[in-house]
Design a protein around this motif. Structure first.
Motif, mmCIF file in Angstrom:
data_model
loop_
_atom_site.group_PDB
_atom_site.id
_atom_site.type_symbol
_atom_site.label_atom_id
_atom_site.label_comp_id
_atom_site.label_asym_id
_atom_site.label_seq_id
_atom_site.Cartn_x
_atom_site.Cartn_y
_atom_site.Cartn_z
ATOM 1 N N THR A 16 0.817 -1.215 0.000
ATOM 2 C CA THR A 16 0.000 0.000 0.000
ATOM 3 C C THR A 16 0.851 1.265 0.000
ATOM 4 N N ASP A 17 2.180 1.134 -0.031
ATOM 5 C CA ASP A 17 3.059 2.262 -0.312
ATOM 6 C C ASP A 17 3.225 2.325 -1.829
ATOM 7 N N PHE A 18 2.466 3.210 -2.476
ATOM 8 C CA PHE A 18 2.440 3.228 -3.930
ATOM 9 C C PHE A 18 3.805 3.599 -4.503
ATOM 10 N N ARG A 19 4.152 2.971 -5.618
ATOM 11 C CA ARG A 19 5.382 3.247 -6.341
ATOM 12 C C ARG A 19 5.090 3.319 -7.834
ATOM 13 N N SER A 20 5.779 4.215 -8.505
ATOM 14 C CA SER A 20 5.588 4.336 -9.939
ATOM 15 C C SER A 20 6.042 3.053 -10.626
ATOM 16 N N GLU A 60 1.476 3.512 -14.013
ATOM 17 C CA GLU A 60 1.017 4.027 -12.725
ATOM 18 C C GLU A 60 2.068 4.970 -12.175
ATOM 19 N N TYR A 61 1.637 6.166 -11.827
ATOM 20 C CA TYR A 61 2.536 7.165 -11.259
ATOM 21 C C TYR A 61 2.169 7.432 -9.811
ATOM 22 N N ALA A 62 3.131 7.220 -8.927
ATOM 23 C CA ALA A 62 2.930 7.474 -7.501
ATOM 24 C C ALA A 62 3.245 8.944 -7.223
ATOM 25 N N VAL A 63 2.202 9.735 -7.062
ATOM 26 C CA VAL A 63 2.382 11.137 -6.721
ATOM 27 C C VAL A 63 3.071 11.246 -5.369
ATOM 28 N N SER A 64 2.717 10.342 -4.469
ATOM 29 C CA SER A 64 3.330 10.202 -3.157
ATOM 30 C C SER A 64 3.111 8.750 -2.741
ATOM 31 N N PRO A 65 3.673 8.308 -1.620
ATOM 32 C CA PRO A 65 3.411 6.933 -1.183
ATOM 33 C C PRO A 65 1.935 6.647 -0.906
ATOM 34 N N VAL A 107 -0.253 -13.630 -18.313
ATOM 35 C CA VAL A 107 1.170 -13.487 -18.013
ATOM 36 C C VAL A 107 1.491 -12.014 -18.075
ATOM 37 N N GLY A 108 2.469 -11.596 -17.288
ATOM 38 C CA GLY A 108 2.795 -10.180 -17.274
ATOM 39 C C GLY A 108 4.159 -9.904 -16.685
ATOM 40 N N MET A 109 4.596 -8.670 -16.888
ATOM 41 C CA MET A 109 5.877 -8.207 -16.355
ATOM 42 C C MET A 109 5.743 -6.737 -16.018
ATOM 43 N N ARG A 110 6.399 -6.323 -14.940
ATOM 44 C CA ARG A 110 6.374 -4.906 -14.552
ATOM 45 C C ARG A 110 7.765 -4.408 -14.201
ATOM 46 N N TYR A 111 7.979 -3.133 -14.456
ATOM 47 C CA TYR A 111 9.193 -2.440 -14.038
ATOM 48 C C TYR A 111 8.792 -1.412 -12.996
ATOM 49 N N ILE A 112 9.407 -1.492 -11.833
ATOM 50 C CA ILE A 112 9.047 -0.634 -10.712
ATOM 51 C C ILE A 112 10.152 0.404 -10.506
ATOM 52 N N PHE A 113 9.761 1.672 -10.494
ATOM 53 C CA PHE A 113 10.742 2.767 -10.382
ATOM 54 C C PHE A 113 11.057 3.059 -8.916
#
Length: 263
Positions: A42-46, A71-76, A257-263
């Motif tokens: 629940t700590d959002f991340r882009s 998805e863009y995390a404006v803040s956590p 199936v899927g893949m994500r890149y987390i900033f």
């Protein structure tokens, strides 16, 4: 426009957008982004991700959905999301014709309204817009879908329980298409396993108020692994359990199936 061009251009746009936007505080801590997201979901991340979902439907039909998601995390505690699905659909049966093209564009805003040691509450809304290239590829309606879910830590099981409720309602669109009015209830469970792996169990109960409050049920189980400090991949099979021949939200079975890149 081909599927490959559509997906490639969408991913390129999303990646450039992420680079141009200022990174949230959570992305500046030096902590592994993928591990941090798995530990505190629940700590959002882009992030930028792509998934492919194949749905086997009644009457020998099928639907294949390729979904770039940004998805863009404006803040956590605040996150904004955009999805641009590319859909292929065939109803099956004699004389059926396969159609492909852009589906309905989906946006989402989420806010973590409450945070305690072992509990968080997230509220927000999705909006789906009637942008499909063909009437068979979308709802034909503009849909608003507010949601609320909790995150309850279960430390003895290294898990998090996510009870989730969401209401989908059409607010505009083609008068020739059926109105949308259904509720989903999802008692989801995230469990962390050794070697940076996890499972995510998602039973979804659907109450369709436009179809005499009929209840449908699908069950999906995601198995995922963190491949690096920023990259995760998953596979998610699913099966329709209740009213799979009567409700459009319930398929026979699916595979994602899927893949994500987390900033």
């Amino acid at each position: 426009m081909s599927t490959n061009f559509t997906v490639t251009s969408s991913l390129a746009f999303g990646f450039l957008l992420m680079l141009c936007l200022p990174p949230p505080l959570s992305a500046q801590t030096g902590q592994s982004a993928a591990d941090a997201l798995l530990k505190n979901p629940t700590d959002f991340r882009s992030r930028i991700e792509i998934r492919n979902e194949y749905q086997d439907l009644q009457g020998d039909g099928y639907r294949n959905i390729v979904v770039p998601r940004f998805e863009y995390a404006v803040s956590p505690s605040v996150a904004l999301r955009l999805e641009t699905p590319y859909v292929t659909y065939d109803s099956g049966g004699p004389g059926s014709e396969r159609v492909s093209g852009q589906g309905d564009l989906v946006t989402r805003a989420a806010w973590r309204a409450m945070q305690r040691d072992s509990f968080a509450l997230i509220v927000g809304s999705e909006a789906s817009f009637d942008t499909a290239d063909n009437e068979k590829l979308g709802f034909g309606k503009t849909i608003v879908a507010p949601f609320m879910y909790a995150a309850i830590n279960l430390p003895s099981h290294d898990s998090v329980f996510f009870p989730n409720i969401q209401q989908y309602s059409s607010v505009g669109g083609s008068s020739s298409r059926n109105d949308v009015n259904f509720t989903t209830l999802k008692p989801n469970l995230l469990t962390r396993w050794p070697n940076r792996t996890y499972t995510f169990l998602e039973p979804q109960f659907t109450l369709d108020w436009e179809r005499n409050a009929k209840v449908g049920l699908t069950v999906e189980l995601e198995y995922g692994k963190l491949l690096s400090n920023n990259i995760a991949a998953w596979v998610r099979p699913g099966v329709g359990v209740i009213n799979k021949y009567e409700l459009p939200q319930v398929y026979n079975w699916n595979m994602e199936v899927g893949m994500r890149y987390i900033f």
